[in-house]
Design a protein around this motif. Structure first.
Motif, PDB file in Angstrom:
ATOM      1  N   VAL A  95       0.824  -1.206   0.000  1.00 37.75           N
ATOM      2  CA  VAL A  95       0.000   0.000   0.000  1.00 37.75           C
ATOM      3  C   VAL A  95       0.859   1.257   0.000  1.00 37.75           C
ATOM      4  O   VAL A  95       1.875   1.344   0.682  1.00 37.75           O
ATOM      5  CB  VAL A  95      -0.964   0.005   1.217  1.00 37.75           C
ATOM      6  CG1 VAL A  95      -0.220   0.107   2.546  1.00 37.75           C
ATOM      7  CG2 VAL A  95      -1.973   1.142   1.085  1.00 37.75           C
ATOM      8  N   HIS A  96       0.446   2.207  -0.821  1.00 38.52           N
ATOM      9  CA  HIS A  96       1.095   3.531  -0.854  1.00 38.52           C
ATOM     10  C   HIS A  96       0.011   4.570  -1.073  1.00 38.52           C
ATOM     11  O   HIS A  96      -0.747   4.494  -2.046  1.00 38.52           O
ATOM     12  CB  HIS A  96       2.131   3.618  -1.973  1.00 38.52           C
ATOM     13  CG  HIS A  96       2.586   5.018  -2.238  1.00 38.52           C
ATOM     14  ND1 HIS A  96       3.183   5.785  -1.256  1.00 38.52           N
ATOM     15  CD2 HIS A  96       2.500   5.800  -3.339  1.00 38.52           C
ATOM     16  CE1 HIS A  96       3.456   6.980  -1.768  1.00 38.52           C
ATOM     17  NE2 HIS A  96       3.053   7.008  -3.023  1.00 38.52           N
ATOM     18  N   LEU A  97      -0.108   5.519  -0.159  1.00 40.47           N
ATOM     19  CA  LEU A  97      -1.119   6.561  -0.245  1.00 40.47           C
ATOM     20  C   LEU A  97      -0.465   7.902  -0.519  1.00 40.47           C
ATOM     21  O   LEU A  97       0.532   8.257   0.108  1.00 40.47           O
ATOM     22  CB  LEU A  97      -1.921   6.641   1.057  1.00 40.47           C
ATOM     23  CG  LEU A  97      -2.677   5.377   1.467  1.00 40.47           C
ATOM     24  CD1 LEU A  97      -3.381   5.609   2.799  1.00 40.47           C
ATOM     25  CD2 LEU A  97      -3.675   4.944   0.402  1.00 40.47           C
ATOM     26  N   THR A  98      -1.031   8.638  -1.463  1.00 37.76           N
ATOM     27  CA  THR A  98      -0.570   9.991  -1.743  1.00 37.76           C
ATOM     28  C   THR A  98      -1.250  10.966  -0.786  1.00 37.76           C
ATOM     29  O   THR A  98      -2.191  10.616  -0.064  1.00 37.76           O
ATOM     30  CB  THR A  98      -0.912  10.392  -3.180  1.00 37.76           C
ATOM     31  OG1 THR A  98      -2.347  10.461  -3.318  1.00 37.76           O
ATOM     32  CG2 THR A  98      -0.356   9.376  -4.182  1.00 37.76           C
ATOM     33  N   ALA A  99      -0.795  12.212  -0.807  1.00 37.89           N
ATOM     34  CA  ALA A  99      -1.427  13.250   0.017  1.00 37.89           C
ATOM     35  C   ALA A  99      -2.898  13.406  -0.357  1.00 37.89           C
ATOM     36  O   ALA A  99      -3.762  13.603   0.506  1.00 37.89           O
ATOM     37  CB  ALA A  99      -0.679  14.574  -0.154  1.00 37.89           C
ATOM     38  N   GLU A 100      -3.206  13.296  -1.655  1.00 39.21           N
ATOM     39  CA  GLU A 100      -4.595  13.406  -2.095  1.00 39.21           C
ATOM     40  C   GLU A 100      -5.423  12.235  -1.584  1.00 39.21           C
ATOM     41  O   GLU A 100      -6.580  12.410  -1.154  1.00 39.21           O
ATOM     42  CB  GLU A 100      -4.671  13.459  -3.626  1.00 39.21           C
ATOM     43  CG  GLU A 100      -6.088  13.630  -4.164  1.00 39.21           C
ATOM     44  CD  GLU A 100      -6.132  13.717  -5.680  1.00 39.21           C
ATOM     45  OE1 GLU A 100      -7.245  13.914  -6.217  1.00 39.21           O
ATOM     46  OE2 GLU A 100      -5.077  13.573  -6.320  1.00 39.21           O
ATOM     47  N   ASP A 101      -4.851  11.028  -1.620  1.00 38.52           N
ATOM     48  CA  ASP A 101      -5.549   9.862  -1.081  1.00 38.52           C
ATOM     49  C   ASP A 101      -5.938  10.090   0.373  1.00 38.52           C
ATOM     50  O   ASP A 101      -7.065   9.808   0.786  1.00 38.52           O
ATOM     51  CB  ASP A 101      -4.658   8.615  -1.152  1.00 38.52           C
ATOM     52  CG  ASP A 101      -4.423   8.127  -2.570  1.00 38.52           C
ATOM     53  OD1 ASP A 101      -5.303   8.328  -3.423  1.00 38.52           O
ATOM     54  OD2 ASP A 101      -3.342   7.552  -2.813  1.00 38.52           O
ATOM     55  N   ILE A 102      -4.988  10.593   1.159  1.00 37.90           N
ATOM     56  CA  ILE A 102      -5.217  10.778   2.586  1.00 37.90           C
ATOM     57  C   ILE A 102      -6.294  11.825   2.834  1.00 37.90           C
ATOM     58  O   ILE A 102      -7.173  11.650   3.681  1.00 37.90           O
ATOM     59  CB  ILE A 102      -3.889  11.132   3.290  1.00 37.90           C
ATOM     60  CG1 ILE A 102      -2.975   9.903   3.262  1.00 37.90           C
ATOM     61  CG2 ILE A 102      -4.115  11.586   4.725  1.00 37.90           C
ATOM     62  CD1 ILE A 102      -1.557  10.168   3.688  1.00 37.90           C
ATOM     63  N   THR A 103      -6.263  12.922   2.060  1.00 38.29           N
ATOM     64  CA  THR A 103      -7.300  13.946   2.183  1.00 38.29           C
ATOM     65  C   THR A 103      -8.674  13.360   1.896  1.00 38.29           C
ATOM     66  O   THR A 103      -9.646  13.599   2.641  1.00 38.29           O
ATOM     67  CB  THR A 103      -7.014  15.100   1.213  1.00 38.29           C
ATOM     68  OG1 THR A 103      -5.801  15.760   1.607  1.00 38.29           O
ATOM     69  CG2 THR A 103      -8.149  16.120   1.221  1.00 38.29           C
ATOM     70  N   GLN A 104      -8.787  12.575   0.834  1.00 36.72           N
ATOM     71  CA  GLN A 104     -10.078  12.008   0.469  1.00 36.72           C
ATOM     72  C   GLN A 104     -10.557  10.980   1.492  1.00 36.72           C
ATOM     73  O   GLN A 104     -11.759  10.877   1.762  1.00 36.72           O
ATOM     74  CB  GLN A 104      -9.991  11.397  -0.928  1.00 36.72           C
ATOM     75  CG  GLN A 104      -9.797  12.447  -2.014  1.00 36.72           C
ATOM     76  CD  GLN A 104      -9.727  11.860  -3.413  1.00 36.72           C
ATOM     77  OE1 GLN A 104      -9.813  10.647  -3.604  1.00 36.72           O
ATOM     78  NE2 GLN A 104      -9.563  12.718  -4.402  1.00 36.72           N
ATOM     79  N   ILE A 105      -9.624  10.226   2.065  1.00 31.92           N
ATOM     80  CA  ILE A 105     -10.001   9.275   3.114  1.00 31.92           C
ATOM     81  C   ILE A 105     -10.569  10.009   4.314  1.00 31.92           C
ATOM     82  O   ILE A 105     -11.592   9.601   4.890  1.00 31.92           O
ATOM     83  CB  ILE A 105      -8.794   8.403   3.521  1.00 31.92           C
ATOM     84  CG1 ILE A 105      -8.471   7.394   2.413  1.00 31.92           C
ATOM     85  CG2 ILE A 105      -9.070   7.668   4.836  1.00 31.92           C
ATOM     86  CD1 ILE A 105      -7.188   6.628   2.630  1.00 31.92           C
TER      87      ILE A 105
END
Length: 242
Positions: free
Chosen positions: A80-90
């Motif tokens: 798993v690798h999350l971008t800054a955008e992924d984290i914001t959307q989560i």
């Protein structure tokens, strides 16, 4: 330890082999030997570990359920690798789902002891400067909040948001600024419990939505460091360790 919190299916799988393989691969991920974003090619790892490729596939399915691995149809599994955008959307999704969970739990007037216990574990971990236990306590708090809603669809959506996020945080935990992490988190978690105990469901929902925004805003630089570190690691995703 985190695998059990994330609901790993290994304990009910009936296959000791895939349990052990999942544990071995999980340990490699947590030690950084297989980095965020890196591919895990079934055939290569079967040869490395001297097992059948099908056994590696089953082990990877366990890690997918735990959130440590992502697997798309027709593609190799990746850590798993999350971008800054992924984290914001989560976090945006968490505000909606966990806010609803808080409202439903408050309406049901259920015991909040699971939240108290999770917060106590987080507080103890903070005093001991134990980031592993802190992350596990934080995850336990939010999984418990979803469970207290009594709504299985809320629980399902909460898990989908929480599992990859906390797995990634756990993988990248050595990059965390620990003191900032719990300085921001502990008071808000305590206030969530206090407001739910007041018995106003809609106030509880609104505060959890607010808390999610605060979690994201106050620790945005922490998540930024995690994403940056993950991006650096992902550059090596096709290295010889895969």
């Amino acid at each position: 330890p985190l695998g059990s919190l994330l609901g790993a299916s290994a304990s009910t799988s009936g296959s000791l082999v895939k349990q052990e393989l999942a544990r071995s691969l999980r340990d490699l991920i947590l030690r950084g030997a297989i980095r965020p974003g890196a591919r895990i090619v079934e055939g290569k790892w079967a040869a490395k570990l001297g097992v059948a490729q099908a056994s590696i596939r089953e082990a990877l399915n366990i890690l997918v359920a735990e959130g440590f691995v992502e697997k798309n149809s027709g593609r190799s599994a990746r850590v798993v690798h999350l971008t800054a955008e992924d984290i914001t959307q989560i976090y945006q999704l968490r505000g909606v789902v966990e806010g609803l969970a808080a409202r439903l739990a408050t309406e049901r007037r259920v015991s909040l002891e699971p939240l108290d216990a999770a917060l106590a574990a987080m507080t103890h971990a903070a005093r001991q400067h134990d980031v592993d236990q802190f992350v596990q306590g934080d995850l336990r708090f939010h999984l418990s909040l979803a469970e207290l809603s009594g709504n299985r669809y809320v629980m399902e959506q909460a898990r989908r948001a929480l599992v990859p996020l906390f797995a990634f945080i756990y993988i990248m935990r050595t990059n965390l600024n620990v003191s900032e992490l719990w300085a921001a988190a502990l008071p808000l978690h305590a206030e969530i419990i206090q407001i739910m105990r007041r018995g106003n469901p809609f106030l509880a929902e609104q505060f959890v939505v607010h808390a999610m925004r605060e979690f994201e805003r106050d620790t945005s630089h922490v998540w930024g460091n995690l994403s940056a570190a993950g991006a650096d690691d992902a550059a090596d995703r096709d290295s010889n360790v895969n």
